[in-house]
Design an enzyme around this catalytic site. Structure first.
Site, PDB file in Angstrom:
ATOM      1  CD  GLU A  82      22.537  19.153 -36.385  1.00  0.00           C
ATOM      2  OE1 GLU A  82      23.088  20.222 -36.667  1.00  0.00           O
ATOM      3  OE2 GLU A  82      22.011  18.935 -35.273  1.00  0.00           O
TER       4      GLU A  82
ATOM      5  CD  GLU B  86      22.552  14.572 -30.990  1.00  0.00           C
ATOM      6  OE1 GLU B  86      22.160  15.698 -30.662  1.00  0.00           O
ATOM      7  OE2 GLU B  86      23.341  14.386 -31.928  1.00  0.00           O
TER       8      GLU B  86
HETATM    9  C1  XIL Z   1      25.658  20.234 -28.243  1.00  0.00           C
HETATM   10  C2  XIL Z   1      26.294  20.022 -26.879  1.00  0.00           C
HETATM   11  O1  XIL Z   1      25.373  19.385 -26.034  1.00  0.00           O
HETATM   12  C3  XIL Z   1      26.723  21.351 -26.289  1.00  0.00           C
HETATM   13  O2  XIL Z   1      27.481  21.143 -25.098  1.00  0.00           O
HETATM   14  C4  XIL Z   1      27.569  22.128 -27.302  1.00  0.00           C
HETATM   15  O3  XIL Z   1      27.844  23.404 -26.777  1.00  0.00           O
HETATM   16  C5  XIL Z   1      26.852  22.257 -28.622  1.00  0.00           C
HETATM   17  O4  XIL Z   1      26.506  20.954 -29.102  1.00  0.00           O
HETATM   18  N1  XIL Z   1      22.862  18.214 -32.021  1.00  0.00           N
HETATM   19  C6  XIL Z   1      24.079  17.561 -31.986  1.00  0.00           C
HETATM   20  C7  XIL Z   1      24.927  17.693 -30.784  1.00  0.00           C
HETATM   21  O5  XIL Z   1      24.368  16.770 -32.885  1.00  0.00           O
HETATM   22  O6  XIL Z   1      26.292  17.583 -31.090  1.00  0.00           O
HETATM   23  C8  XIL Z   1      24.676  18.988 -30.046  1.00  0.00           C
HETATM   24  O7  XIL Z   1      25.424  18.971 -28.841  1.00  0.00           O
HETATM   25  C9  XIL Z   1      23.193  19.146 -29.773  1.00  0.00           C
HETATM   26  C10 XIL Z   1      22.414  19.185 -31.074  1.00  0.00           C
END
Ligand code: XIL
Length: 354
Positions: free
Chosen positions: A163, A268
């Protein structure tokens, strides 16, 4: 400093100009597939995986069994984030990360490391660190060398940066940008490569499927780094999407990333059915079917890019209650609360067995 983002390569400009309107000519009819012969997603022609929560993996046997049975690649949902591992300069807590890697080795799975440098989940000692640009480079190098070095040969790939752009397409404000400058991005890749020359290194970000600006800026940064000789091997598309997103946009995100010639990781993936967080939503057959279509579209799009670029598809969780979106609720994943396969699971099978 943001000048490089103004001169976008013509290819990406042309491609993005036609997005959202263009109908793809590929055959989108739903294929027959030998369902009877398919036992699990491990048989997929490219790796399919999930982000796992270490506590749930330890304490929920059905969750653990589902991961073992279905996934050929795993990512720590939080186990390898900087504030989980780094407790001070040169002080580490590797418990969850070690557990993840050992579990993967015991079960013959690939581990994708997530994530080395992110503007979120920064430990306090880093946020409060003060020093020159050289000092900041040194602490970043120490951290990346120590973590990537520890798992050399055991973690196949890393989201080196996560990001790094904001929604206007500029570099996102973060301690690394502030203290090192834009160079922090390529340095992170360089340090990771020094620690494990065989690891595949990714730039991971979101929004490829809904924002022209985000898609072409991410693709352009990755492309520019590669052209410059920075050791980057792939683009991660988070793809936190929902049932209202057009299937063409989803397909297009994958294809446009592949234009870079780098590997593509849908990193993701989840498909929310309640993106507006309404209170009285139930998971109807219609929503299940729209979700299934989107799982099929993305897993199928991966087969429309060159084989050497298919790094895989990772879902952000295993079953609906383990999703980071579960409080809505969003029913975003391919297994329900009883670990039964949802229509979304059939969508994946249709996507990969076209
Ligand atoms: C999220 C996790 O799923 C949660 O458990 C945590 O509290 C916050 O992070 N983008 C990303 C991930 O790159 O690392 C994030 O994961 C979701 C959004």
């Amino acid at each position: 400093m943001k000048k490089i983002f103004i001169y976008l390569p013509i290819t990406f400009a042309l491609l993005t100009a036609s997005c959202d309107k263009e109908e793809f000519n590929s055959d989108n009819s739903i294929p027959e597939y030998p369902a009877a012969n398919i036992e699990n997603l491990r048989q997929s022609p490219y790796p399919i995986g999930a982000a796992v929560n270490i506590n749930t993996l330890k304490n929920n046997q059905e969750y653990r069994n589902t991961v073992i049975k279905e996934m050929s690649s795993i990512t720590g949902e939080n186990a390898m984030k900087m504030n989980t591992i780094s407790k001070g300069r040169k002080e580490y807590s590797f418990d969850d990360a070690d557990y993840l890697v050992n579990f993967a080795q015991e079960n013959n799975m690939r581990v994708h490391g997530h994530t080395l440098i992110w503007y979120k989940h920064t430990p306090d000692w880093v946020a409060n660190f003060s020093g020159s640009a050289e000092d900041w480079k040194t602490i970043m190098k120490e951290y990346i060398h120590d973590v990537v070095g520890r798992y050399k040969g055991k973690v196949a790939s890393w989201d080196v940066v996560n990001e790094v752009i904001d929604d206007k397409g500029g570099l996102r404000d973060c301690v690394w940008l502030k203290n090192i400058g834009p160079e922090y991005i390529e340095l992170a890749f360089q340090y990771a490569h020094e620690a494990d020359p065989d690891a595949k290194l990714f730039y991971n970000d979101y929004g490829h499927e809904y924002s022209h600006t985000r898609r072409y800026t991410v693709n352009h940064i990755a492309d520019s780094l590669a052209q410059k000789g920075v050791p980057i091997h792939g683009i991660g598309l988070q793809m936190h999407t929902n049932v209202n997103r057009s299937e063409n946009d989803l397909r297009y995100a994958v294809i446009a990333a592949a234009m870079s010639k780098l590997m593509v990781h849908v990193s993701e993936f989840d498909v929310a059915v309640n993106p507006d967080s309404k209170k009285d939503v139930t998971f109807t057959d219609e929503l299940a079917s729209r979700q299934k279509d989107r799982y099929r579209t993305v897993t199928k799009a991966m087969l429309n890019i060159p084989e050497s670029q298919r790094f895989g598809v990772t879902m952000w969780g295993v079953h609906d209650p383990s999703s980071w979106l579960s409080s809505n609720p969003d029913w975003a994943l391919p297994f329900n609360d009883k670990f039964e396969r949802k229509p979304a699971y059939d969508g994946i099978l249709q996507g990969i067995y076209q």
